[in-house]
Design an enzyme around this catalytic site. Structure first.
Site, mmCIF file in Angstrom:
data_model
loop_
_atom_site.group_PDB
_atom_site.id
_atom_site.type_symbol
_atom_site.label_atom_id
_atom_site.label_comp_id
_atom_site.label_asym_id
_atom_site.label_seq_id
_atom_site.Cartn_x
_atom_site.Cartn_y
_atom_site.Cartn_z
ATOM 1 N N ASP A 11 21.549 44.852 75.911
ATOM 2 C CA ASP A 11 21.087 43.488 76.185
ATOM 3 C C ASP A 11 21.670 43.098 77.536
ATOM 4 O OD1 ASP A 11 19.948 40.938 75.883
ATOM 5 O OD2 ASP A 11 21.739 40.132 74.929
ATOM 6 N N SER A 12 21.246 41.947 78.045
ATOM 7 C CA SER A 12 21.851 41.432 79.275
ATOM 8 C C SER A 12 23.306 41.043 79.027
ATOM 9 C CB SER A 12 21.079 40.200 79.738
ATOM 10 O OG SER A 12 21.170 39.190 78.751
ATOM 11 N N CYS A 74 16.983 42.805 73.219
ATOM 12 C CA CYS A 74 16.704 41.747 74.196
ATOM 13 C C CYS A 74 15.198 41.479 74.233
ATOM 14 C CB CYS A 74 17.186 42.225 75.566
ATOM 15 S SG CYS A 74 16.806 41.101 76.923
ATOM 16 N N ASN A 75 14.802 40.268 73.894
ATOM 17 C CA ASN A 75 13.373 39.912 73.920
ATOM 18 C C ASN A 75 12.825 39.950 75.343
ATOM 19 O OD1 ASN A 75 12.588 38.467 71.077
ATOM 20 N ND2 ASN A 75 14.739 38.186 71.545
ATOM 21 N N CYS A 183 15.278 34.704 71.409
ATOM 22 C CA CYS A 183 16.249 35.308 72.324
ATOM 23 C C CYS A 183 17.438 35.717 71.471
ATOM 24 C CB CYS A 183 16.683 34.293 73.384
ATOM 25 S SG CYS A 183 18.102 34.809 74.378
HETATM 26 N N1 DGL Z 1 19.284 38.053 74.948
HETATM 27 C C1 DGL Z 1 18.176 38.278 75.769
HETATM 28 C C2 DGL Z 1 16.862 37.971 75.124
HETATM 29 O O1 DGL Z 1 16.726 38.204 73.944
HETATM 30 C C3 DGL Z 1 18.310 37.992 77.247
HETATM 31 C C4 DGL Z 1 18.652 36.613 77.642
HETATM 32 C C5 DGL Z 1 18.878 36.504 79.123
HETATM 33 O O2 DGL Z 1 19.623 37.319 79.678
HETATM 34 O O3 DGL Z 1 18.292 35.587 79.734
HETATM 35 O O4 DGL Z 1 15.935 37.545 75.740
#
Ligand code: DGL
EC number: 5.1.1.3
Length: 259
Positions: A11-12, A74-75, A183
């Site tokens: 993920d980020s 991560c979406n 998210c």
């Molecule tokens: N947790 C991530 C998602 O599901 C990334 C959120 C991000 O870095 O903006 O989208």
């Protein structure tokens, strides 16, 4: 590929640990390697090309560590880069997307709310999914700045409460009965969200479904671990690991890695 190679996740940042928790609950004997690309977080405000480049970098790193499967926790990365990742990579890749379909089944008012990043909500992937449900009113809201606050350890701040209220109140006024958290960072906000929205509104995310799908794919490929004791869980960050440490179990191995 052998059955006892690790499951890779990325993920980020710390959001993906909500997916790791579900995977670990369902398959506790698997080894896992989670990477939080915190140096480049948040992804949600980046361009599609930037998200593709970062996603490919992460997948390639997990492949170099001999992961038998990659779970994109991560979406934003899934909705912008899943086809590029699958094209680049020879191992199975499991994506995560906002749980629109389950929400359309659950809703009684035919009105659902979706809170997700800008990158997810503006992606072609997401907009084409929304179009599949013309009879449901889908109220989309970009969660500007929520990931930043979570990544800087400000979950319980007044700023977070005010932001969430400004995003959720209009959805409640429009009559939603189901709220989709699109998210993987947002499940950490559920205790605050529950103080803002009426308790009749159901909150759903995709964590359990992704864990089930990962297990199913491993089963089909005969790649489930044969280990009879609990697996080892690594958590890598490419920046200061102190925040990540707060979100992983105490027996998890947390390390800095340059990826
Ligand atoms: N947790 C991530 C998602 O599901 C990334 C959120 C991000 O870095 O903006 O989208």
């Amino acid at each position: 590929m052998t059955k006892n190679n690790p499951i890779g996740l990325f993920d980020s940042g710390i959001g993906g640990t909500t997916i790791w928790q579900e995977i670990n609950l369902l398959m506790p004997n698997e080894d896992t390697i989670f990477i939080g690309d915190q140096l480049y977080a948040p992804y949600g405000i980046k361009t599609k090309q930037e998200i593709i480049d970062l996603s490919l970098k992460n997948v390639e790193y997990l492949v170099s560590l001999n992961c038998k499967i990659v779970v994109v926790a991560c979406n934003t990365a899934t909705t912008n880069a899943i086809s590029e990742m699958r094209a680049r990579c020879h191992i199975p890749i499991i994506g995560i997307e906002p749980a629109i379909k389950p929400a359309t089944i659950l809703t009684k008012t035919s009105k659902i709310g979706i809170l997700a990043t800008k990158g997810t909500i503006t992606s072609d992937f997401f907009t084409s999914k929304v179009k599949m449900y013309p009879d449901i009113e889908i109220i989309e809201q970009i969660g500007y700045n929520l990931v930043n606050l979570i990544e800087s350890g400000c979950i319980d701040s007044q700023e977070m409460k005010d932001l969430l209220r400004s995003y959720l109140d209009p959805m409640v006024e429009k009559g939603i009965d189901t709220l989709v958290l699109g998210c993987t960072h947002y499940p950490y906000l559920i205790p605050i969200i529950e103080t803002i929205i009426p308790k009749e509104i159901k909150i759903i995310d995709s964590g359990k479904a992704v864990a089930k799908q990962t297990k199913k794919v491993l089963e089909e490929l005969d790649l489930l671990t044969t280990r009879e004791s609990r697996g080892t869980n690594y958590f890598f960050s490419n920046t200061d690991v102190s925040i990540l440490k707060e979100f992983v179990p105490s027996n998890g191995i947390v390390e800095y890695r340059n990826f």
